[in-house]
Design a protein around this motif. Structure first.
Motif, short mmCIF file in Angstrom:
data_model
loop_
_atom_site.label_atom_id
_atom_site.label_comp_id
_atom_site.label_asym_id
_atom_site.label_seq_id
_atom_site.Cartn_x
_atom_site.Cartn_y
_atom_site.Cartn_z
N VAL A 139 -6.93 0.55 -0.09
CA VAL A 139 -5.59 -0.37 -0.66
C VAL A 139 -4.92 0.54 -1.55
CG1 VAL A 139 -5.08 -2.08 -2.21
CG2 VAL A 139 -7.00 -2.47 -0.61
N ILE A 140 -5.51 1.54 -2.28
CA ILE A 140 -4.41 2.44 -3.10
C ILE A 140 -3.63 3.50 -2.21
CG2 ILE A 140 -4.82 4.40 -4.68
CD1 ILE A 140 -7.12 2.75 -5.99
N PHE A 164 -2.89 3.22 0.93
CA PHE A 164 -2.02 2.28 1.70
C PHE A 164 -0.51 2.30 0.88
CE2 PHE A 164 -4.48 2.22 5.17
CZ PHE A 164 -4.00 1.84 6.37
N LYS A 165 -0.95 1.93 -0.53
CA LYS A 165 0.02 1.64 -1.46
C LYS A 165 0.95 2.77 -1.58
CE LYS A 165 -0.93 1.23 -5.67
NZ LYS A 165 0.08 2.27 -6.08
N ASP A 166 0.19 3.74 -1.83
CA ASP A 166 0.90 5.25 -2.34
C ASP A 166 1.60 5.84 -1.20
OD1 ASP A 166 0.11 4.52 -4.99
OD2 ASP A 166 -1.69 6.02 -4.90
N TRP A 175 1.49 4.95 2.81
CA TRP A 175 2.02 4.06 3.82
C TRP A 175 3.18 3.15 3.25
CZ3 TRP A 175 2.17 -1.37 4.79
CH2 TRP A 175 2.52 -1.41 6.21
N TYR A 176 2.89 2.25 2.37
CA TYR A 176 3.92 1.49 1.86
C TYR A 176 5.05 2.04 1.43
CZ TYR A 176 6.21 -2.31 -0.44
OH TYR A 176 6.89 -3.37 -0.77
#
Length: 225
Positions: free
Chosen positions: A121-122, A124-126, A128-129
């Motif tokens: 989650v971290i 992907f947030k930092d 990929w997103y």
């Protein structure tokens, strides 16, 4: 034990094995791409940003990425369902004391998986997103400058520590998961069992050490101790 429950469990384990092996394959590809971060800074920036653009613009890669997302979701949900069902059935049926015959990490795959899910989650947030929706600045070649985002992330020692800790969890997860997946799918022939086990251990160590070295190297070369 209820036959229908056993069939459902085996079916879910097959799905978890297939998605797990696919994720093992993806880790190799992801690691090879990240090796570009070990290049000299001027080369690494151009190479890594071009690589990122290639991945985001290739139709085949996009299709594979959707399979990746589905595999992660299916693997996590399947593991959760199996864990819950096994805990519910544990009180109904007699079972051996697994602590005497199994490794601690094989008994705590759920905990290791939870650590990895939080890390994802971290992660992907930092990265990929931010790459997909964050409006990144462009480098001198007109590519999104993901390299700078990665370098800035690894500037923090605590982020590097979190990354390495998560890779250790991944390594232990793989030590049990790879062999378990191969066995679940019926590919664990006695004649080749030793080779499969050695390969699984070597793969787990290589992935863990390889992914851990990269943030440490970036932090030390760009920001020192």
């Amino acid at each position: 034990m209820n036959i229908s429950f056993l069939k459902r469990t085996l079916s879910r384990k097959n799905l978890m094995a297939i998605t797990g092996l696919f994720l093992c394959f993806f880790l190799v590809i992801h690691f090879l791409g990240n090796l570009q971060l070990l290049l000299p800074a001027d080369q690494a920036a151009d190479s890594f940003n071009h690589y990122s653009k290639l991945l985001s613009g290739n139709i085949f890669i996009k299709a594979v990425s959707y399979i990746l997302y589905l595999s992660i979701i299916a693997h996590a949900i399947d593991a959760l369902v199996i864990t819950i069902k096994n805990k519910k059935s544990a009180g109904k049926y007699a079972f051996d004391n697994r602590k005497k015959v199994s490794k601690w990490y094989s008994r705590n795959m759920g905990i290791l998986g939870t650590v990895l899910l939080i890390f994802l989650v971290i992660h992907f947030k930092d990265f990929w997103y931010v790459y997909k929706f964050g409006g990144l600045p462009l480098d001198e070649h007109g590519n999104k400058d993901l390299y700078t985002i990665v370098i800035n992330a690894f500037s923090s020692w605590w982020y590097v520590a979190l990354y390495v800790f998560s890779m250790l969890a991944l390594g232990y997860h793989l030590l049990h998961g790879f062999k378990s997946a191969v066995r679940t799918l019926g590919l664990y022939h006695p004649r080749y069992a030793r080779y499969v086990e050695v390969f699984g251990v070597a793969y787990s160590y290589a992935i863990t050490i390889g992914f851990s070295v990269i943030p440490i190297f970036v932090h030390l070369t760009h920001f020192g101790l």
